[in-house]
Design a protein around this motif. Structure first.
Motif, PDB file in Angstrom:
ATOM      1  N   GLY A  25       0.819  -1.211   0.000  1.00 23.81           N
ATOM      2  CA  GLY A  25       0.000   0.000   0.000  1.00 23.81           C
ATOM      3  C   GLY A  25       0.853   1.261   0.000  1.00 23.81           C
ATOM      4  N   CYS A  26       1.977   1.211   0.712  1.00 18.52           N
ATOM      5  CA  CYS A  26       2.880   2.373   0.715  1.00 18.52           C
ATOM      6  C   CYS A  26       3.407   2.652  -0.687  1.00 18.52           C
ATOM      7  N   ILE A  27       3.754   1.595  -1.409  1.00 15.22           N
ATOM      8  CA  ILE A  27       4.253   1.769  -2.770  1.00 15.22           C
ATOM      9  C   ILE A  27       3.157   2.347  -3.663  1.00 15.22           C
ATOM     10  N   VAL A  28       1.962   1.784  -3.560  1.00 11.13           N
ATOM     11  CA  VAL A  28       0.862   2.180  -4.438  1.00 11.13           C
ATOM     12  C   VAL A  28       0.324   3.568  -4.098  1.00 11.13           C
ATOM     13  N   PHE A  29       0.146   3.851  -2.811  1.00 13.60           N
ATOM     14  CA  PHE A  29      -0.526   5.090  -2.398  1.00 13.60           C
ATOM     15  C   PHE A  29       0.434   6.212  -1.984  1.00 13.60           C
ATOM     16  N   GLY A  30       1.720   5.921  -1.886  1.00 12.38           N
ATOM     17  CA  GLY A  30       2.720   6.970  -1.752  1.00 12.38           C
ATOM     18  C   GLY A  30       2.945   7.564  -0.380  1.00 12.38           C
ATOM     19  N   GLY A  31       3.352   8.816  -0.413  1.00 13.33           N
ATOM     20  CA  GLY A  31       3.841   9.530   0.758  1.00 13.33           C
ATOM     21  C   GLY A  31       2.948   9.485   1.989  1.00 13.33           C
ATOM     22  N   ASP A  32       1.658   9.665   1.794  1.00 16.26           N
ATOM     23  CA  ASP A  32       0.756   9.656   2.950  1.00 16.26           C
ATOM     24  C   ASP A  32       0.778   8.319   3.671  1.00 16.26           C
ATOM     25  N   TRP A  33       0.884   7.248   2.921  1.00 19.02           N
ATOM     26  CA  TRP A  33       0.950   5.923   3.558  1.00 19.02           C
ATOM     27  C   TRP A  33       2.288   5.727   4.267  1.00 19.02           C
ATOM     28  N   TYR A  34       3.374   6.189   3.656  1.00 21.64           N
ATOM     29  CA  TYR A  34       4.675   6.104   4.333  1.00 21.64           C
ATOM     30  C   TYR A  34       4.627   6.875   5.650  1.00 21.64           C
ATOM     31  N   ARG A  35       4.014   8.042   5.636  1.00 19.91           N
ATOM     32  CA  ARG A  35       3.876   8.834   6.863  1.00 19.91           C
ATOM     33  C   ARG A  35       3.018   8.117   7.893  1.00 19.91           C
ATOM     34  N   PHE A  36       1.855   7.622   7.455  1.00 16.55           N
ATOM     35  CA  PHE A  36       0.935   6.963   8.375  1.00 16.55           C
ATOM     36  C   PHE A  36       1.599   5.784   9.082  1.00 16.55           C
ATOM     37  N   PHE A  37       2.372   5.012   8.324  1.00 19.53           N
ATOM     38  CA  PHE A  37       3.014   3.835   8.907  1.00 19.53           C
ATOM     39  C   PHE A  37       4.353   4.160   9.568  1.00 19.53           C
ATOM     40  N   GLY A  38       4.717   5.431   9.601  1.00 12.16           N
ATOM     41  CA  GLY A  38       5.873   5.862  10.383  1.00 12.16           C
ATOM     42  C   GLY A  38       7.220   5.665   9.732  1.00 12.16           C
ATOM     43  N   ALA A  39       7.249   5.611   8.417  1.00  9.60           N
ATOM     44  CA  ALA A  39       8.526   5.395   7.728  1.00  9.60           C
ATOM     45  C   ALA A  39       9.414   6.630   7.731  1.00  9.60           C
ATOM     46  N   GLY A  40       8.875   7.744   8.150  1.00 14.15           N
ATOM     47  CA  GLY A  40       9.672   8.967   8.205  1.00 14.15           C
ATOM     48  C   GLY A  40       9.370   9.909   7.062  1.00 14.15           C
ATOM     49  N   GLU A  41       9.574  11.168   7.335  1.00 16.89           N
ATOM     50  CA  GLU A  41       9.280  12.211   6.352  1.00 16.89           C
ATOM     51  C   GLU A  41      10.161  12.102   5.114  1.00 16.89           C
ATOM     52  N   GLN A  42      11.405  11.692   5.311  1.00 15.13           N
ATOM     53  CA  GLN A  42      12.324  11.585   4.176  1.00 15.13           C
ATOM     54  C   GLN A  42      11.834  10.529   3.170  1.00 15.13           C
ATOM     55  N   MET A  43      11.415   9.361   3.674  1.00 18.77           N
ATOM     56  CA  MET A  43      10.889   8.325   2.774  1.00 18.77           C
ATOM     57  C   MET A  43       9.620   8.820   2.087  1.00 18.77           C
ATOM     58  N   ALA A  44       8.758   9.488   2.826  1.00 17.38           N
ATOM     59  CA  ALA A  44       7.506   9.999   2.252  1.00 17.38           C
ATOM     60  C   ALA A  44       7.796  11.001   1.140  1.00 17.38           C
ATOM     61  N   ARG A  45       8.730  11.902   1.380  1.00 20.82           N
ATOM     62  CA  ARG A  45       9.067  12.912   0.362  1.00 20.82           C
ATOM     63  C   ARG A  45       9.705  12.277  -0.874  1.00 20.82           C
ATOM     64  N   MET A  46      10.587  11.321  -0.635  1.00 22.90           N
ATOM     65  CA  MET A  46      11.207  10.641  -1.784  1.00 22.90           C
ATOM     66  C   MET A  46      10.146   9.933  -2.625  1.00 22.90           C
ATOM     67  N   ALA A  47       9.176   9.309  -1.955  1.00 22.02           N
ATOM     68  CA  ALA A  47       8.088   8.637  -2.686  1.00 22.02           C
ATOM     69  C   ALA A  47       7.282   9.660  -3.486  1.00 22.02           C
ATOM     70  N   GLU A  48       6.994  10.799  -2.890  1.00 27.79           N
ATOM     71  CA  GLU A  48       6.235  11.855  -3.575  1.00 27.79           C
ATOM     72  C   GLU A  48       6.996  12.439  -4.756  1.00 27.79           C
ATOM     73  N   GLN A  49       8.324  12.420  -4.671  1.00 33.62           N
ATOM     74  CA  GLN A  49       9.151  12.927  -5.769  1.00 33.62           C
ATOM     75  C   GLN A  49       9.349  11.881  -6.866  1.00 33.62           C
ATOM     76  N   TYR A  53      14.192   4.859  -4.608  1.00 27.06           N
ATOM     77  CA  TYR A  53      14.665   4.270  -3.346  1.00 27.06           C
ATOM     78  C   TYR A  53      13.536   3.718  -2.466  1.00 27.06           C
ATOM     79  N   PRO A  54      12.482   4.493  -2.162  1.00 27.78           N
ATOM     80  CA  PRO A  54      11.426   3.937  -1.313  1.00 27.78           C
ATOM     81  C   PRO A  54      10.744   2.711  -1.928  1.00 27.78           C
ATOM     82  N   THR A  55      10.564   2.735  -3.226  1.00 30.34           N
ATOM     83  CA  THR A  55       9.920   1.600  -3.904  1.00 30.34           C
ATOM     84  C   THR A  55      10.786   0.354  -3.826  1.00 30.34           C
ATOM     85  N   ILE A  56      12.084   0.498  -4.043  1.00 33.88           N
ATOM     86  CA  ILE A  56      12.989  -0.654  -3.994  1.00 33.88           C
ATOM     87  C   ILE A  56      13.046  -1.217  -2.569  1.00 33.88           C
ATOM     88  N   VAL A  57      13.277  -0.366  -1.588  1.00 28.72           N
ATOM     89  CA  VAL A  57      13.376  -0.819  -0.196  1.00 28.72           C
ATOM     90  C   VAL A  57      12.080  -1.499   0.240  1.00 28.72           C
TER      91      VAL A  57
END
Length: 148
Positions: A25-49, A53-57
């Motif tokens: 879901g984080c891969i499909v729905f992006g930054g908001d999901w990374y934030r919700f699940f606590g992956a950190g703002e940096q991962m969320a921003r990278m996904a939004e950009q 990296y976030p997709t591979i990890v």
């Protein structure tokens, strides 16, 4: 497959499938999901950009969780035995339990993750690791023996 299903390993496998879906879901729905699940703002921003990296990890985590779920199903007797099931279940149990207790040492490495993230995710890892450990212990005598 066995005549009785080990409930601990079955629930552990279901938990791994659910965790894999959440990561997917984080891969499909992006930054908001990374934030919700606590992956950190940096991962969320990278996904939004749209960075890879976030997709591979996250994809690697999804694949690992799916493999672990299959080993849980194998140990539970739901699917045919997989190679090295006894060793795999022992390692999976150990990794989950270690992740559950090692969060204090991991926190400085990932400073953007909140305390809530660490407590919740570590609790989940302890729960799933305990299910794998109990189920593996219960199945120990049958694991690795390839009876029809």
């Amino acid at each position: 497959m066995q005549s009785t299903i080990n409930k601990s390993l079955l629930v552990a496998a279901i938990c791994c499938f659910a965790a894999a879906l959440a990561h997917l879901g984080c891969i499909v729905f992006g930054g908001d999901w990374y934030r919700f699940f606590g992956a950190g703002e940096q991962m969320a921003r990278m996904a939004e950009q749209g960075l890879w990296y976030p997709t591979i990890v996250t994809s690697v985590i999804v694949l690992v969780l799916l493999v672990w779920a299959l080993y849980g199903l194998s140990g539970a007797g739901v699917i045919k035995p997989l190679p090295l099931t006894k060793i795999a279940l022992t390692l999976i149990s150990s990794i989950f339990l270690l992740r559950g207790v090692a969060f204090v040492g991991l926190m400085p490495v990932f400073p953007e993750n909140s305390l809530t993230f660490w407590l919740v995710s570590s609790g989940i890892c302890l729960f799933i690791g305990s299910l794998f450990a109990v189920g593996t212990w219960q199945q120990w005598s049958v694991l690795g023996s390839h009876h029809p």
